[in-house]
Design a protein around this motif. Structure first.
Motif, PDB file in Angstrom:
ATOM      1  N   TYR A 168      29.666  -8.846  35.453  1.00 42.76           N
ATOM      2  CA  TYR A 168      29.671  -7.478  35.976  1.00 42.76           C
ATOM      3  C   TYR A 168      28.465  -6.698  35.488  1.00 42.76           C
ATOM      4  N   LEU A 169      28.216  -6.728  34.186  1.00 45.78           N
ATOM      5  CA  LEU A 169      27.112  -5.961  33.626  1.00 45.78           C
ATOM      6  C   LEU A 169      25.786  -6.319  34.277  1.00 45.78           C
ATOM      7  N   ASN A 170      25.546  -7.603  34.481  1.00 48.42           N
ATOM      8  CA  ASN A 170      24.273  -8.035  35.042  1.00 48.42           C
ATOM      9  C   ASN A 170      24.120  -7.724  36.525  1.00 48.42           C
ATOM     10  N   PHE A 171      25.205  -7.813  37.280  1.00 42.39           N
ATOM     11  CA  PHE A 171      25.058  -7.800  38.741  1.00 42.39           C
ATOM     12  C   PHE A 171      25.881  -6.730  39.450  1.00 42.39           C
ATOM     13  N   ALA A 172      26.279  -5.678  38.716  1.00 37.77           N
ATOM     14  CA  ALA A 172      27.041  -4.600  39.342  1.00 37.77           C
ATOM     15  C   ALA A 172      26.223  -3.867  40.396  1.00 37.77           C
ATOM     16  N   TYR A 173      24.908  -3.922  40.295  1.00 31.46           N
ATOM     17  CA  TYR A 173      24.033  -3.283  41.292  1.00 31.46           C
ATOM     18  C   TYR A 173      23.670  -4.233  42.425  1.00 31.46           C
ATOM     19  N   MET A 174      23.450  -5.488  42.119  1.00 34.19           N
ATOM     20  CA  MET A 174      22.845  -6.407  43.077  1.00 34.19           C
ATOM     21  C   MET A 174      23.843  -7.117  43.991  1.00 34.19           C
ATOM     22  N   ALA A 175      25.044  -7.379  43.514  1.00 32.23           N
ATOM     23  CA  ALA A 175      25.966  -8.223  44.272  1.00 32.23           C
ATOM     24  C   ALA A 175      26.366  -7.620  45.609  1.00 32.23           C
ATOM     25  N   GLN A 176      26.690  -6.331  45.622  1.00 29.75           N
ATOM     26  CA  GLN A 176      27.148  -5.705  46.868  1.00 29.75           C
ATOM     27  C   GLN A 176      26.083  -5.715  47.962  1.00 29.75           C
ATOM     28  N   PRO A 177      24.832  -5.324  47.672  1.00 37.13           N
ATOM     29  CA  PRO A 177      23.809  -5.416  48.721  1.00 37.13           C
ATOM     30  C   PRO A 177      23.577  -6.837  49.227  1.00 37.13           C
ATOM     31  N   LEU A 178      23.695  -7.824  48.351  1.00 33.93           N
ATOM     32  CA  LEU A 178      23.564  -9.212  48.805  1.00 33.93           C
ATOM     33  C   LEU A 178      24.696  -9.563  49.769  1.00 33.93           C
ATOM     34  N   HIS A 179      25.906  -9.134  49.439  1.00 36.19           N
ATOM     35  CA  HIS A 179      27.045  -9.360  50.326  1.00 36.19           C
ATOM     36  C   HIS A 179      26.840  -8.634  51.652  1.00 36.19           C
ATOM     37  N   ASP A 180      26.380  -7.393  51.583  1.00 34.77           N
ATOM     38  CA  ASP A 180      26.178  -6.603  52.798  1.00 34.77           C
ATOM     39  C   ASP A 180      25.088  -7.191  53.691  1.00 34.77           C
ATOM     40  N   ALA A 181      24.172  -7.944  53.099  1.00 38.25           N
ATOM     41  CA  ALA A 181      23.109  -8.581  53.876  1.00 38.25           C
ATOM     42  C   ALA A 181      23.588  -9.885  54.527  1.00 38.25           C
ATOM     43  N   GLY A 182      24.843 -10.239  54.303  1.00 42.81           N
ATOM     44  CA  GLY A 182      25.409 -11.397  54.978  1.00 42.81           C
ATOM     45  C   GLY A 182      25.521 -12.651  54.131  1.00 42.81           C
ATOM     46  N   HIS A 183      25.361 -12.514  52.813  1.00 43.66           N
ATOM     47  CA  HIS A 183      25.445 -13.676  51.937  1.00 43.66           C
ATOM     48  C   HIS A 183      26.826 -13.777  51.289  1.00 43.66           C
ATOM     49  N   CYS A 184      27.321 -14.989  51.155  1.00 48.29           N
ATOM     50  CA  CYS A 184      28.513 -15.229  50.341  1.00 48.29           C
ATOM     51  C   CYS A 184      28.052 -15.287  48.881  1.00 48.29           C
ATOM     52  N   VAL A 185      28.632 -14.433  48.038  1.00 46.63           N
ATOM     53  CA  VAL A 185      28.139 -14.251  46.676  1.00 46.63           C
ATOM     54  C   VAL A 185      29.225 -14.652  45.680  1.00 46.63           C
ATOM     55  N   PHE A 186      28.825 -15.441  44.677  1.00 52.79           N
ATOM     56  CA  PHE A 186      29.775 -15.911  43.672  1.00 52.79           C
ATOM     57  C   PHE A 186      29.152 -15.795  42.284  1.00 52.79           C
ATOM     58  N   THR A 187      30.000 -15.568  41.293  1.00 53.22           N
ATOM     59  CA  THR A 187      29.531 -15.491  39.917  1.00 53.22           C
ATOM     60  C   THR A 187      30.660 -15.825  38.961  1.00 53.22           C
ATOM     61  N   LEU A 188      30.312 -16.044  37.700  1.00 56.88           N
ATOM     62  CA  LEU A 188      31.289 -16.417  36.669  1.00 56.88           C
ATOM     63  C   LEU A 188      30.789 -15.917  35.328  1.00 56.88           C
ATOM     64  N   ASN A 189      31.661 -15.980  34.333  1.00 59.18           N
ATOM     65  CA  ASN A 189      31.271 -15.730  32.949  1.00 59.18           C
ATOM     66  C   ASN A 189      31.209 -17.081  32.242  1.00 59.18           C
ATOM     67  N   TYR A 190      30.033 -17.477  31.824  1.00 57.04           N
ATOM     68  CA  TYR A 190      29.835 -18.810  31.251  1.00 57.04           C
ATOM     69  C   TYR A 190      29.387 -18.700  29.787  1.00 57.04           C
ATOM     70  N   GLY A 191      29.379 -19.843  29.117  1.00 59.00           N
ATOM     71  CA  GLY A 191      28.829 -19.908  27.767  1.00 59.00           C
ATOM     72  C   GLY A 191      29.610 -19.137  26.737  1.00 59.00           C
ATOM     73  N   GLN A 192      30.914 -18.999  26.929  1.00 56.29           N
ATOM     74  CA  GLN A 192      31.737 -18.259  25.976  1.00 56.29           C
ATOM     75  C   GLN A 192      32.032 -19.144  24.768  1.00 56.29           C
ATOM     76  N   ALA A 193      31.677 -18.664  23.603  1.00 57.72           N
ATOM     77  CA  ALA A 193      31.885 -19.414  22.370  1.00 57.72           C
ATOM     78  C   ALA A 193      32.124 -18.429  21.245  1.00 57.72           C
TER      79      ALA A 193
END
Length: 392
Positions: A149-174
């Motif tokens: 969320y922190l990294n892509f709260a700005y970018m994800a929605q416009p990518l979706h609105d441009a017609g892209h299927c957008v996916f993300t995850l939280n990785y590297g948790q240790a």
């Protein structure tokens, strides 16, 4: 890497200045200071004294049996960290729920801290089907000490609105016991575990995206470590056959000197003093793996920067204070690959976005959209963005 490392960085600089002045007996300005690139080149040459042995491999339980670093032939997951702390055992997690679209990095940080598992608006619609115009889903990879969320709260929605299927995850948790560092006790801190293990987690996530969407390949957008772990996936986890485009933003592609601090630490480690292992206790395995001259960085770039069949777009900012020197992020195209290296300020000097806030820059967003579909987004945006406060 994230600007949250600035606290230990300042302390480390202060200690280094004191030590250097005390040893020399005169001001450090007596001779011209080496540039960051000179430091990087010096470290890359390796040890000069055959008797000096860098402290590498102590205390790690990360082995090839963990599934990390598949195909890298090392099996140690150390990346030349000189670690004396922690072990393997990181994991990834799916997002839960959705947060609001943000144009402010500060607001996104506050929301992401309280809602660390939230997906950014526009991402993780598992019913999304790619179109003929946009056949590859987009996978977003956050950076060190961050979350989706922190990294892509700005970018994800416009990518979706441009017609892209957008996916993300939280990785590297240790957690601290797995070598994630002291900061990993915060629920919003991810991408601190070994990068080889994170790449294996991303490989599994990409396979899920391909199965859900029916696509044959994905496009990746990685910020900071997100770009670096994406390249690890391409090279060692079979990702080159499943990725059409790799877009990196401020990625530590050739390691970072962290304004000279990490370069000094690497030089001290190469003399046999495990100073990076000490720092690893606080910032985690992944942070140390991204320092200039690490075994991880050397393995990642051995034999060339790129993989055949992948198109790369690499964005760097002159105002980046974490991935330094900033042009170390740029890649050189090898056989069968294309690379477009972009300095954010070229043609738009008023965009002063730094390492973290470049993810909230309209110009960076337009670069990503242009790379994914140049006909739909032929022109790049250019707006004034202050350093550290872009999008506030």
């Amino acid at each position: 890497m994230s600007s949250k490392v600035s606290g230990w960085s300042v302390a480390f600089v202060a200690c280094a200045v004191v030590v250097a002045t005390g040893l020399s007996g005169h001001a450090a300005t007596a001779e011209p200071a080496p540039t960051q690139q000179q430091l990087a080149d010096l470290i890359a040459e390796g040890l000069k004294d055959p008797a000096a042995k860098p402290i590498v491999g102590t205390g790690s339980a990360c082995t090839s049996g963990s599934g990390a670093g598949s195909g890298n032939g090392s099996g140690d997951c150390l990346g030349g960290s000189g670690s004396s702390s922690g072990s393997s055992g990181g994991y990834a997690s799916d997002t839960v729920g959705f947060g609001p679209h943000q144009t402010s990095g500060l607001a996104a940080f506050g929301y992401g801290l309280l809602n660390p598992e939230a997906a950014p608006a526009g991402a993780n619609d598992w019913n999304c089907q790619p179109t003929e115009r946009n056949p590859e889903p987009v996978v977003l990879l956050h950076g060190t000490w961050s979350n989706a969320y922190l990294n892509f709260a700005y970018m994800a929605q416009p990518l979706h609105d441009a017609g892209h299927c957008v996916f993300t995850l939280n990785y590297g948790q240790a957690g601290p016991l797995e070598g994630g560092g002291g900061g990993s006790v915060l629920p919003s801190v991810n991408a601190t575990g070994y990068i080889e293990e994170s790449a294996a987690q991303i490989a599994a996530f990409v396979d899920r995206v391909l199965a859900a969407t029916g696509a044959s390949k994905v496009n990746m957008v990685g910020h900071s470590q997100g770009g670096t772990v994406g390249r690890q996936y391409l090279k060692f986890n079979g990702g080159a056959d499943k990725v059409q485009q790799m877009i990196t933003l401020g990625a530590t592609n050739h390691g970072t000197t962290l304004l000279g601090i990490a370069a000094l630490g690497r030089a001290i480690n190469n003399m046999g003093i495990d100073i990076l292992g000490f720092q690893e206790i606080f910032i985690g395995h992944a942070g140390i793996q991204q320092t200039v001259g690490s075994d991880f960085i050397n393995r990642l770039n051995a034999g060339g920067d790129t993989m055949p069949g992948v198109d790369y777009t690499v964005v760097g900012s002159r105002w980046d204070q974490v991935s330094t020197p900033y042009d170390q992020t740029f890649l050189k195209a090898g056989p069968g690959a294309t690379v477009r290296n972009i300095t954010l300020q070229d043609g738009c000097e008023q965009d002063l976005s730094d390492h973290i806030t470049m993810a909230y820059s309209p110009r960076v967003l337009s670069i990503v959209l242009n790379a994914l579909d140049p006909e739909q987004t032929p022109a790049l945006a250019c707006t004034f963005q202050p350093w550290l406060l872009s999008g506030v």
